[in-house]
Structure formats: C-alpha cells, structure tokens
Design a protein around this motif. Structure first.
Motif, PDB file in Angstrom:
ATOM      1  N   ILE A 227      -4.466  15.449   2.805  1.00 40.19           N
ATOM      2  CA  ILE A 227      -5.831  15.285   2.281  1.00 40.19           C
ATOM      3  C   ILE A 227      -5.828  14.357   1.068  1.00 40.19           C
ATOM      4  CG2 ILE A 227      -7.743  16.530   1.201  1.00 40.19           C
ATOM      5  CD1 ILE A 227      -7.028  18.902   2.972  1.00 40.19           C
ATOM      6  N   LYS A 228      -4.807  14.465   0.227  1.00 41.18           N
ATOM      7  CA  LYS A 228      -4.708  13.591  -0.942  1.00 41.18           C
ATOM      8  C   LYS A 228      -4.545  12.139  -0.519  1.00 41.18           C
ATOM      9  CE  LYS A 228      -2.126  12.976  -5.248  1.00 41.18           C
ATOM     10  NZ  LYS A 228      -0.988  13.459  -6.068  1.00 41.18           N
ATOM     11  N   LEU A 229      -3.738  11.901   0.542  1.00 44.59           N
ATOM     12  CA  LEU A 229      -3.550  10.540   1.041  1.00 44.59           C
ATOM     13  C   LEU A 229      -4.863   9.972   1.592  1.00 44.59           C
ATOM     14  CD1 LEU A 229      -1.760   8.142   1.801  1.00 44.59           C
ATOM     15  CD2 LEU A 229      -1.153   9.341   3.906  1.00 44.59           C
ATOM     16  N   ILE A 230      -5.612  10.798   2.330  1.00 50.70           N
ATOM     17  CA  ILE A 230      -6.888  10.323   2.892  1.00 50.70           C
ATOM     18  C   ILE A 230      -7.870   9.992   1.769  1.00 50.70           C
ATOM     19  CG2 ILE A 230      -8.853  10.979   4.327  1.00 50.70           C
ATOM     20  CD1 ILE A 230      -6.963  12.687   5.980  1.00 50.70           C
ATOM     21  N   LEU A 231      -7.938  10.850   0.732  1.00 50.73           N
ATOM     22  CA  LEU A 231      -8.827  10.570  -0.404  1.00 50.73           C
ATOM     23  C   LEU A 231      -8.398   9.320  -1.155  1.00 50.73           C
ATOM     24  CD1 LEU A 231      -9.398  14.181  -1.801  1.00 50.73           C
ATOM     25  CD2 LEU A 231     -11.049  12.740  -0.611  1.00 50.73           C
ATOM     26  N   LEU A 232      -7.087   9.114  -1.276  1.00 50.22           N
ATOM     27  CA  LEU A 232      -6.588   7.911  -1.948  1.00 50.22           C
ATOM     28  C   LEU A 232      -6.968   6.660  -1.161  1.00 50.22           C
ATOM     29  CD1 LEU A 232      -4.905   7.067  -4.413  1.00 50.22           C
ATOM     30  CD2 LEU A 232      -2.871   7.178  -2.960  1.00 50.22           C
ATOM     31  N   MET A 233      -6.873   6.732   0.162  1.00 48.77           N
ATOM     32  CA  MET A 233      -7.294   5.603   1.000  1.00 48.77           C
ATOM     33  C   MET A 233      -8.791   5.360   0.881  1.00 48.77           C
ATOM     34  SD  MET A 233      -5.005   6.515   4.382  1.00 48.77           S
ATOM     35  CE  MET A 233      -5.552   5.113   5.331  1.00 48.77           C
ATOM     36  N   ALA A 234      -9.581   6.443   0.830  1.00 55.63           N
ATOM     37  CA  ALA A 234     -11.035   6.289   0.704  1.00 55.63           C
ATOM     38  C   ALA A 234     -11.418   5.659  -0.622  1.00 55.63           C
ATOM     39  CB  ALA A 234     -11.709   7.652   0.864  1.00 55.63           C
ATOM     40  N   SER A 235     -10.715   6.041  -1.706  1.00 54.90           N
ATOM     41  CA  SER A 235     -11.062   5.499  -3.029  1.00 54.90           C
ATOM     42  C   SER A 235     -10.647   4.038  -3.174  1.00 54.90           C
ATOM     43  CB  SER A 235     -10.386   6.343  -4.116  1.00 54.90           C
ATOM     44  OG  SER A 235      -8.961   6.271  -3.998  1.00 54.90           O
ATOM     45  N   GLN A 236      -9.539   3.639  -2.537  1.00 58.76           N
ATOM     46  CA  GLN A 236      -9.067   2.262  -2.685  1.00 58.76           C
ATOM     47  C   GLN A 236      -9.729   1.287  -1.700  1.00 58.76           C
ATOM     48  OE1 GLN A 236      -4.818   1.912  -2.677  1.00 58.76           O
ATOM     49  NE2 GLN A 236      -4.506   3.347  -4.361  1.00 58.76           N
ATOM     50  N   LEU A 237     -10.085   1.779  -0.518  1.00 61.85           N
ATOM     51  CA  LEU A 237     -10.665   0.896   0.490  1.00 61.85           C
ATOM     52  C   LEU A 237     -12.186   0.870   0.469  1.00 61.85           C
ATOM     53  CD1 LEU A 237      -8.293   1.711   3.481  1.00 61.85           C
ATOM     54  CD2 LEU A 237      -8.286  -0.332   2.065  1.00 61.85           C
ATOM     55  N   GLY A 238     -12.819   1.964  -0.017  1.00 64.87           N
ATOM     56  CA  GLY A 238     -14.269   1.984  -0.134  1.00 64.87           C
ATOM     57  C   GLY A 238     -14.962   1.998   1.215  1.00 64.87           C
ATOM     58  N   PHE A 239     -15.958   1.130   1.377  1.00 65.37           N
ATOM     59  CA  PHE A 239     -16.778   1.107   2.594  1.00 65.37           C
ATOM     60  C   PHE A 239     -15.995   0.620   3.811  1.00 65.37           C
ATOM     61  CE2 PHE A 239     -19.925   0.788  -0.819  1.00 65.37           C
ATOM     62  CZ  PHE A 239     -20.773   1.818  -0.454  1.00 65.37           C
ATOM     63  N   ARG A 240     -14.908  -0.072   3.605  1.00 57.88           N
ATOM     64  CA  ARG A 240     -14.086  -0.515   4.725  1.00 57.88           C
ATOM     65  C   ARG A 240     -13.402   0.648   5.420  1.00 57.88           C
ATOM     66  NH1 ARG A 240      -8.554  -4.051   3.968  1.00 57.88           N
ATOM     67  NH2 ARG A 240      -7.950  -4.131   6.175  1.00 57.88           N
TER      68      ARG A 240
END
Length: 489
Positions: A227-240
């Motif tokens: 879950i931490k990895l998915i949130l990190l990806m969401a915060s760094q990639l944004g709308f992409r």
C-alpha cells in the motif's frame, strides 16, 4: 600520473589473471572480488570523483565487467559453496556499472552488458531465495539490483518481466516478498525521477506486482509495504497514475475486506480516496461527455429539421408558382384560342356576306343585260341547276353512307363466320382426339400380367419359395419378418 599508472597496471594484471584457463569458478570469483575491490579502493582515495569514473570505464573497456556478468550467470552446481563470494561479486559489479562512461560503445553497454548483468543478478537472487540461511546474501543481491535499476531506469521492464524475478514473486516466504516491496520503495524514495522516467507499461507491471501481493499475501508487513508503494507511485506520478490504477477493478473492496484493521488504516483510507476521486472524475467526465453528445444530437436534429422545413417550403412555393404559371398559361391559351375562333367566325361571316353580295350584284348585272321576255326563263334555269346540284350532293351523301354500312356489315359477317369455323374445328379436333384415345390399346399394369411371367412360371416360383422355407426351418419367423425387403434395382 602515478595513480593512473597504478590503476592501469592493476586492471591489466587482473585481465591477465582472468585469461588463465585453469581457473575454477570459486577462484575466478575470488580473483574478481579482490581485483575489483582493490581498483575501487585505489580510486576512492583520490580527492575527485574522476578516479572512480575512470577506473569503472577501464574495467568495462577491458572486458572485466563482461567476465563478471558471465560469472554471475553460472549454473548453481558451479556456484555451490561460494554464495557469499558471489553476493559480494554482485555488489561490486553493480557498483562498477554505475557511473561508467562507455564512450563510443555506449549502445553495447546499455543494450548488451547491463541486461546481461541484470539477468545474472536476478538469477543469483532466485538461487539464494531458496536457501533460508542465505537471507542476508539475498538482501545484498537485491540491494545491488535496486542500485543498478535506480541508475539505469530502462532496466525496470526487464526486471519486472524476467523469469527469475517471477520466481522470486511466486515465493511464499513473507520476508522475500517484503524485501521486494522495500526494494522498490527505496528506489522510488531515493530517486524522485525514477517513476516519471518509466513508461506506462513498466509502471503497470510494477503496480501489478504490488496489487498481486495484496491479493495473494496475508502478511501485515507485506500488505503495508504494498500500500505504501502504491501511494508513493500515486504521489509522484499524479494524474498519469490514476487511469492505470483504475484498471484493477475491485481494489477498494479488497482493501476494505482484507486489510482493514491491520494498523495502517490511514494509508488504506488515503488509497481508497484516490480510487474514489478517480471514479468520481470518470463519472463526471462520462456525464459531461453525455451532455455534450446530447447537445450535439439536439443541435444536429434542429438543424436537420430546419433544413427540411426550409426545403419543404421551397418545394411548396415552387409547386404553387409552377401551378399558378400553368394555370395562367392555360387561361392565356384559352383566351387566345377564343380570340382566334371569334376572328375566324368574323372572317367567315365577312366572306359569306361578300360572296352573297357579289352573287347578288352578278345576278343583278345579268338581269339587266337580259331582255325582259327571257328573265323568267333564266330564273327557272337557275333554280333547276340549283336543285340538280342539291340533289347530286344528297345522293353522294346517301351512297357513301350506304357503302360504309354495307362494308361494316360484311366485315361483321366475315368475323362471325371465322369464329364459327374456329369453334367447329375445335370441336372436331376434340372429337377426333377422344376417338383416337378410345381406339388406342391400354397400357399394361406393371404388377399384372408382366411379359414373360405365365401361370406355370408363377406356380414354379411359388414351389421354389416353399422348398426354401422347408430347408431353412432354423430361422425364426420374427427374424424373417424383421428383414427388409430387397429394393428393386
């Protein structure tokens, strides 16, 4: 200059030692570890970082790094007993592959050497994974993989699609799965430009790994790391990242059902909020697209209806104008025809009056020229000629009428005679045909009195059948009755 000469001598000596053919894998790994360690230590004592880059480039151009990649790819039977040295070699090789200046051989370095090194590291990690006593060595090799991937991001797709990494993913040991998740978390945290530099396919593979761990594993630490990895990806990639996350349907229900109450509810709520916001955005986008489509359909319908109405009005106006012009033309023609008829009647009347006047004038002149005793005789002669002319005209009319009536009657009688002749001929032909049919010989029936089958022959065949039945008494009647009759040829 002295340091550079020492570096060249050290690299040349290591290259010469590796060319010996009597080296076994253990000796070769020990030789590579010692040579790489000495070269890196000699370059690290220099005040500038140019020494490390220069040494690593010389190790690459001399082919030593290729020897390291081949050694790491050896089968497990030849590496058995030297797992620690192999892990150290993996660490040194990944360090030497970061910061190299390949020069003209850049394409070979990025497309040949780096993939072979990565394949060797993953192969060694998959071998160490199966041994519980080598967890530290496995962690060391996976750190080397993360160090190499963070420096060369194009290797991410190779790692995620590698057969060896799939074997690591399929491991049921929670510690191994946790190490993999921590590896990607560390790479994304240390290098902020790692995730944005990946392609959508690589991001989808990485996201697939994290979601797969949530669906398969039940360990709390592995779930929290995923879950931490998915949130990190969401915060760094944004709308992409959000459209890629929406490809995993049912992720929010999986989080609420299996991972709620494990100690990281705040992260779960944050991830569910990201998923829900993307769903709402998609719903609003769909509704806005539907509204836009409805507006376009309505506008198209209104324009079509207006064009059709204008076209129908144009047709109606054209029809009215055409009908009015035709009526006016007809009236004009009737008026002109009436005028011509009246003119013609007027001219006929004028000609008749003129002819009558001229006739009377001629009669008067003739009467003036004749002597008085001949006037009465002349008038009688004129009356006689007029009567003769009227009678001849009437006889002509009567004879013509009589002729036409006679011809019409003759034609009618001729047609009646022809019709009567055809009727008689038809009746005679029908009579003759019936007579011919009556005199003709009737056809013999196929089953009555066939040619060549006499009564004696029929009795003979019947006797043969009875003899056959007498000889073959063993056959049951039911069997005979079930046999199909032979079809006629």
């Amino acid at each position: 200059m002295v340091v550079i000469e020492e570096e060249e001598a050290l690299v040349s000596e290591l290259q010469n030692q590796l060319q010996k053919e009597d080296l076994n894998p253990q000796e070769k790994i020990r030789l590579l570890n010692d040579g790489l360690s000495n070269a890196l230590n000699l370059a690290s004592v220099q005040p500038h970082n140019d020494g490390l880059t220069r040494v690593k480039s010389r190790l690459y151009h001399s082919g030593i790094l290729s020897q390291c990649a081949l050694t790491l790819s050896l089968p497990p039977s030849r590496l058995r007993g030297s797992w620690s040295a192999a892990a150290t070699l993996a660490h040194l090789t990944s360090s030497c592959c970061v910061g190299v200046e390949p020069g003209r051989r850049s394409e070979a370095f990025h497309q040949l050497l780096l993939p072979s090194v990565m394949d060797g590291l993953l192969s060694l990690a998959s071998l160490l994974m199966s041994h519980a006593e080598h967890v530290s060595h496995f962690k060391k090799v996976m750190d080397s993989v993360g160090w190499l991937v963070s420096a060369h991001t194009h290797l991410t797709s190779q790692v995620l699609s590698s057969i060896h990494y799939e074997q690591i993913q399929m491991c049921e040991d929670a510690s191994v799965c946790l190490l993999c998740m921590q590896l990607w978390i560390q790479i994304c945290t240390v290098s902020r430009g790692f995730l944005p530099s990946l392609t959508d396919d690589s991001i989808l593979l990485l996201l697939n790994e994290a979601v797969g761990q949530l669906a398969v594993m039940s360990d709390t630490a592995v779930g929290g790391a995923s879950i931490k990895l998915i949130l990190l990806m969401a915060s760094q990639l944004g709308f992409r990242f959000r459209p890629l996350l929406m490809s995993f349907k049912g992720l929010d229900s999986l989080l609420l059902k299996d991972w709620r109450g494990r100690g990281f509810d705040q992260d779960i709520d944050q991830l569910i909020e990201v998923i829900q916001s993307e769903k709402d955005a998609r719903k609003s986008q769909v509704s806005s697209e539907r509204e836009r489509a409805a507006c376009l359909i309505q506008a198209a319908w209104r324009s079509y209806r207006t064009r059709r109405r204008v076209k129908s009005l144009n047709r109606a106006v054209s029809a009215l104008q055409r009908r009015y012009r035709a009526q006016r033309r007809q009236q004009q023609q009737q008026k002109e025809a009436k005028q011509w008829e009246e003119e013609l009647k007027y001219q006929v009347c004028l000609r008749r009056q003129r002819a009558r006047r001229e006739f009377h004038q001629k009669q008067r002149r003739l009467l003036q020229l004749l002597p008085p005793d001949q006037v009465q005789a002349y008038l009688q002669e004129c009356e006689r000629r007029a009567a003769v002319k009227i009678q001849s005209f009437w006889r002509g009319v009567r004879d013509r009428r009589h002729y036409h009536n006679t011809v019409r009657k003759a034609l009618k009688e001729r047609r009646m005679r022809q019709q009567a002749a055809r009727t008689l001929q038809r009746a005679v032909r029908r009579f003759l045909e019936k007579r011919r049919m009556a005199k003709a010989r009737p056809l013999d029936l196929l089953w009555i009195g066939q040619k060549g089958l006499t009564d004696s022959r029929r009795a003979e065949l019947k006797q043969q059948v009875e003899e056959y039945i007498t000889v073959h008494k063993m056959l049951r009647p039911s069997v005979l009755s079930r046999r199909p009759w032979p079809r006629p040829s």
